[in-house]
Write an enzyme that holds these catalytic residues in place. Structure first.
Site, PDB file in Angstrom:
ATOM      1  CB  ALA A  11      -6.761  79.786  38.266  1.00  0.00           C
ATOM      2  CB  VAL A  12      -2.706  77.017  40.227  1.00  0.00           C
ATOM      3  CG1 VAL A  12      -2.042  77.248  38.895  1.00  0.00           C
ATOM      4  CG2 VAL A  12      -1.725  76.500  41.246  1.00  0.00           C
ATOM      5  CB  SER A 128       7.356  85.977  33.870  1.00  0.00           C
ATOM      6  OG  SER A 128       7.984  84.795  33.409  1.00  0.00           O
ATOM      7  CE  LYS A 183       4.838  86.874  31.572  1.00  0.00           C
ATOM      8  NZ  LYS A 183       4.170  85.942  30.741  1.00  0.00           N
ATOM      9  CG  HIS A 186       9.369  87.128  29.684  1.00  0.00           C
ATOM     10  ND1 HIS A 186       8.505  86.046  29.656  1.00  0.00           N
ATOM     11  CD2 HIS A 186      10.359  86.792  30.547  1.00  0.00           C
ATOM     12  CE1 HIS A 186       8.963  85.104  30.457  1.00  0.00           C
ATOM     13  NE2 HIS A 186      10.083  85.522  31.013  1.00  0.00           N
ATOM     14  CG  ASN A 187       5.227  85.136  27.523  1.00  0.00           C
ATOM     15  OD1 ASN A 187       5.849  85.486  28.523  1.00  0.00           O
ATOM     16  ND2 ASN A 187       4.058  84.549  27.607  1.00  0.00           N
ATOM     17  CD  GLU A 190       7.992  81.390  28.183  1.00  0.00           C
ATOM     18  OE1 GLU A 190       7.981  82.250  29.090  1.00  0.00           O
ATOM     19  OE2 GLU A 190       7.006  80.680  27.916  1.00  0.00           O
TER      20      GLU A 190
HETATM   21  C1  6PG Z   1       5.660  82.880  32.145  1.00  0.00           C
HETATM   22  C2  6PG Z   1       5.136  82.103  30.937  1.00  0.00           C
HETATM   23  C3  6PG Z   1       3.661  82.038  30.931  1.00  0.00           C
HETATM   24  C4  6PG Z   1       3.049  81.446  29.653  1.00  0.00           C
HETATM   25  C5  6PG Z   1       3.090  80.009  29.381  1.00  0.00           C
HETATM   26  C6  6PG Z   1       3.582  79.666  28.037  1.00  0.00           C
HETATM   27  O1  6PG Z   1       6.328  83.869  31.902  1.00  0.00           O
HETATM   28  O2  6PG Z   1       5.407  82.481  33.283  1.00  0.00           O
HETATM   29  O3  6PG Z   1       5.532  82.773  29.785  1.00  0.00           O
HETATM   30  O4  6PG Z   1       3.202  83.339  31.057  1.00  0.00           O
HETATM   31  O5  6PG Z   1       1.677  81.626  29.715  1.00  0.00           O
HETATM   32  O6  6PG Z   1       3.675  79.295  30.359  1.00  0.00           O
HETATM   33  O7  6PG Z   1       2.705  80.010  27.050  1.00  0.00           O
HETATM   34  P1  6PG Z   1       2.425  79.100  25.782  1.00  0.00           P
HETATM   35  O8  6PG Z   1       1.275  78.197  26.144  1.00  0.00           O
HETATM   36  O9  6PG Z   1       2.064  80.052  24.723  1.00  0.00           O
HETATM   37  O10 6PG Z   1       3.657  78.310  25.500  1.00  0.00           O
END
Ligand code: 6PG
Length: 482
Positions: A11-12, A128, A183, A186-187, A190
């Site tokens: 995938a990408v 990430s 991680k 981290h999310n 985020e």
């Molecule tokens: C990253 C992001 C990534 C994440 C989504 C957001 O660190 O690159 O956190 O890992 O999967 O971009 O997740 P949600 O769909 O839960 O907002």
């Protein structure tokens, strides 16, 4: 010629990581369940590069130098276990399987034990930075079988983002699921950052009645100051983006947020470790509430709020808003690092908080200059029990609290929900309150369940029960936890 790395899952994110590895001089063997995807990649973006594609798992594994390093870029969950089972018959002792997806850390802990029981290594690695990060340099958070790290380190260090001092945004996090745990946090952070920014946007739009162009300018300005970060930067771009008809695209996007689960896992971990993570929790619940679009529309027609008109100095309020956002961000990171500290202490992971903040400094979604302050705080004092007690953050928040209070007060009066900003000031006030009303809570528990309480005039650890009603005797609860 044998290849340095194997990557399964095109995938990408997988494709971009492969291209990143090749750009750093590593040859890569690739595998995808649907071979047509592999062919497409080889004929397209991979053309002329040191990338070979394979249709059979066995051939893919055979193409790798020993010990084999196979990185899975698959959808988290059962697909990872299924592919591990497909790989197992072809692997040799000492081979290394790396999961670069957003896996749940419990699964990673289980997989580390499973592969190690077979004489293999397993690394669960947070990656990430989205698609662009994968291609140009993500932040990488590996953990698991430490014996495998020396083999993987040269590749990961090379492909990770670099910060100003040239250091790589990748470091070994710890055993078991430590990499995926970091991680996950981290999310969660985020989610908190994103919701805080959304609340500031809502405040500008609905309380200060600012135009899209004005809001856009504020985010540009904020990105040049202490709030400077990737998320503020993209928000500045988003708020300035016009649709084909020349109107702001943002106004046309439905206000129902999605989520894939890592925010929820963070909150779940906070509950399990008993860590107050109110701000990140509010950000997850804000997404949940946003998804009840029809209910909100119906309720908005039946429930009116307080009548309010903003009659303060707009410029002063805007300054407060920027400072409130910074203050709330400090609180959110304090809680996020509190969760890292609790997990590390309980699971014996020995996480390095200064290093975690350093590798989040570049490549990842929460990257910002602010993280340097956290690295400084934990470098100066690795035993810091709460990030807020670091002299820099303490000075900052004491100074900023007035702005945070004024913004939250105004939002409450105006009827604009700011759950994360409100959560931030409540956490701050809770933390700095020597005597909370939990004395009453303990009394209530003792009253109805004989759960017992400690007394301020007796040493900690001595437990008392009162017969509050004069009925029911002196029996205490021994079956429940105090
Ligand atoms: C990253 C992001 C990534 C994440 C989504 C957001 O660190 O690159 O956190 O890992 O999967 O971009 O997740 P949600 O769909 O839960 O907002």
């Amino acid at each position: 010629m044998k290849h340095t790395m194997g990557v399964a899952g095109l995938a990408v994110m997988g494709e971009n990581l492969v291209l990143n590895m090749v750009s750093k001089g590593f040859s890569v063997a690739v595998y995808n369940r649907t071979y047509a995807k592999t062919e497409q990649f080889l004929a397209g973006r991979a053309q002329g590069k040191e990338i070979s594609g394979f249709q059979q798992v066995e051939d893919f594994v055979d193409a790798l130098e020993s010990p084999r390093k196979i990185m899975l870029m698959l959808k988290a969950g059962p697909p990872v276990d299924q592919f591990i089972e497909q790989l197992l018959p072809h692997l040799s002792p000492g081979d290394i399987v790396i999961d670069g997806g957003n896996s749940n850390y419990h699964d990673t802990t289980r997989r580390v034990a499973y592969l190690e029981s077979k004489g293999l290594h397993f690394i669960g690695s947070g990656v990430s930075g989205g698609e662009e990060g994968a291609l140009k340099g993500p932040s990488i958070m590996p953990g698991g079988s430490a014996g495998a790290w020396p083999y993987v380190e040269p590749v990961f260090t090379a492909i990770a983002a670099k910060v100003d001092d040239g250091s790589s945004c990748c470091a070994w996090m710890g055993p078991e699921g430590a990499g995926h745990f970091v991680k996950m946090v981290h999310n969660g952070i985020e989610y908190g950052d994103m919701q805080l920014i959304c609340e500031a946007y809502h405040f500008m739009k609905s309380v200060l009645e600012m135009s899209a162009a004005e809001i856009h300018s504020v985010f540009i300005e904020w990105n040049n100051g202490e709030l400077s970060s990737y998320l503020i930067e993209i928000t500045a771009e988003i708020t300035g983006f016009l649709d084909e008809d020349g109107e702001p695209l943002l106004d046309k996007i439905l206000d129902a947020a999605g989520q894939k689960g890592t925010g929820k896992w963070t909150v779940d971990a906070a509950l399990n470790f008993g860590v107050p993570l109110s701000l990140i929790s509010e950000s997850v619940f804000a997404r949940c509430l946003s998804s009840f679009k029809d209910l909100r529309v119906a309720a908005s027609k039946q429930i009116s709020g307080h009548v309010y008109s903003f009659d303060h100095e707009k410029e002063t309020m805007l300054k407060d808003l920027g400072r409130a956002l910074y203050g709330a961000k400090i609180m959110s990171y304090t809680q996020g690092f509190g969760l890292l500290q609790a997990s590390s202490n309980e699971l014996g992971w020995n996480l390095n908080y200064a290093e975690i903040a350093r590798i989040w400094r570049g490549g990842c979604i929460i990257r910002s200059a602010f993280l340097d302050r956290i690295t400084d705080a934990f470098t100066k004092n690795p035993g810091l029990t709460n990030m807020l007690l670091d002299p820099y953050f303490l000075g900052m928040i004491v100074d900023i609290q007035g702005s945070l209070r004024r913004v939250v007060r105004t939002a409450v009066m105006a009827g604009i929900p700011m759950p994360c900003h409100s959560g931030a000031i409540s956490y701050f006030d809770g933390l700095r309150t020597a005597r909370l009303p939990a004395n009453l809570l303990q009394a209530q528990r003792d009253y109805f369940g004989a759960h017992m309480y400690e007394r301020v005039d007796k040493p900690r650890g001595e437990w008392f029960h009162t017969n509050w009603t004069g009925e029911g005797g002196d029996t205490t609860s021994t079956t429940y936890s105090k």
